[in-house]
Design a protein around this motif. Structure first.
Motif, PDB file in Angstrom:
ATOM      1  N   GLU A 142     -25.804  97.020 -48.572  1.00 50.95           N
ATOM      2  CA  GLU A 142     -27.085  97.067 -48.103  1.00 50.95           C
ATOM      3  C   GLU A 142     -26.955  96.692 -46.412  1.00 50.95           C
TER       4      GLU A 142
ATOM      5  N   PHE B  88     -29.521  95.722 -43.295  1.00 56.70           N
ATOM      6  CA  PHE B  88     -30.766  95.207 -42.893  1.00 56.70           C
ATOM      7  C   PHE B  88     -31.052  95.293 -41.572  1.00 56.70           C
TER       8      PHE B  88
ATOM      9  N   SER C 289     -36.500  91.298 -42.142  1.00 54.94           N
ATOM     10  CA  SER C 289     -35.875  92.523 -41.666  1.00 54.94           C
ATOM     11  C   SER C 289     -37.385  93.621 -41.457  1.00 54.94           C
TER      12      SER C 289
ATOM     13  N   TYR D  89     -34.776  98.646 -44.023  1.00 53.61           N
ATOM     14  CA  TYR D  89     -33.634  98.192 -45.005  1.00 53.61           C
ATOM     15  C   TYR D  89     -33.163  99.630 -45.681  1.00 53.61           C
TER      16      TYR D  89
END
Length: 155
Positions: free
Chosen positions: A10, A12, A148, A151
């Motif tokens: 992931e 951000f 954020s 993403y």
């Protein structure tokens, strides 16, 4: 040895310094946090994505991460060692920090990842790992998603 395979990547992006980041990075930059999940273990890396008001295309910027999907930490580290010189310095530092963090969490010897003639910078990496991991207990999906502006998930 970390036997679990990378189950989630992931990335951000933050258009200003996130509340949980207390490192001495300049204001007016886009910041990135990389979250790697190996089974039940999570490690983080961070970097400045770019300076100024220019937005960041996380899919394009993070495309280098596709190559480590489903790897073990050791396999990912070896891939970074072999191909890291092809990436931007901020990309390389972010992934190194996240992978080193995983080895440190597991009390393993940190694997040196040098690209070409560039030498591994022990002290700087230790500081970055400490910076992101000291706030790790405060990082949760709610905070990451709330602050954020972009993403990207690879798995």
């Amino acid at each position: 040895m970390i036997n679990a395979r990378l189950s989630r990547i992931e990335l951000f992006a933050f258009s200003c310094r996130p509340s949980f980041m207390h490192i001495s990075e300049p204001y007016g930059c886009w910041y990135g946090v990389l979250k790697l999940t190996f089974g039940g273990q999570i490690s983080y890396g961070n970097c400045i994505l770019c300076a100024g008001d220019n937005a960041v295309d996380l899919i394009k910027w993070g495309s280098f991460l596709k190559e480590i999907c489903h790897c073990t930490a050791e396999e990912a580290t070896e891939y970074v060692r072999m191909h890291g010189q092809e990436w931007a310095p901020n990309q390389l530092n972010m992934i190194k920090t996240a992978l080193d963090s995983m080895f440190i969490q597991n009390d393993q010897i940190r694997m040196k990842v040098g690209a070409g003639s560039e030498r591994y910078r022990h002290q700087r990496t230790e500081q970055r790992i400490h910076s992101i991991n000291t706030v790790k207990s405060h990082l949760n999906p709610t905070i990451l998603f709330a602050e954020s502006v972009s993403y990207y998930s690879l798995l």
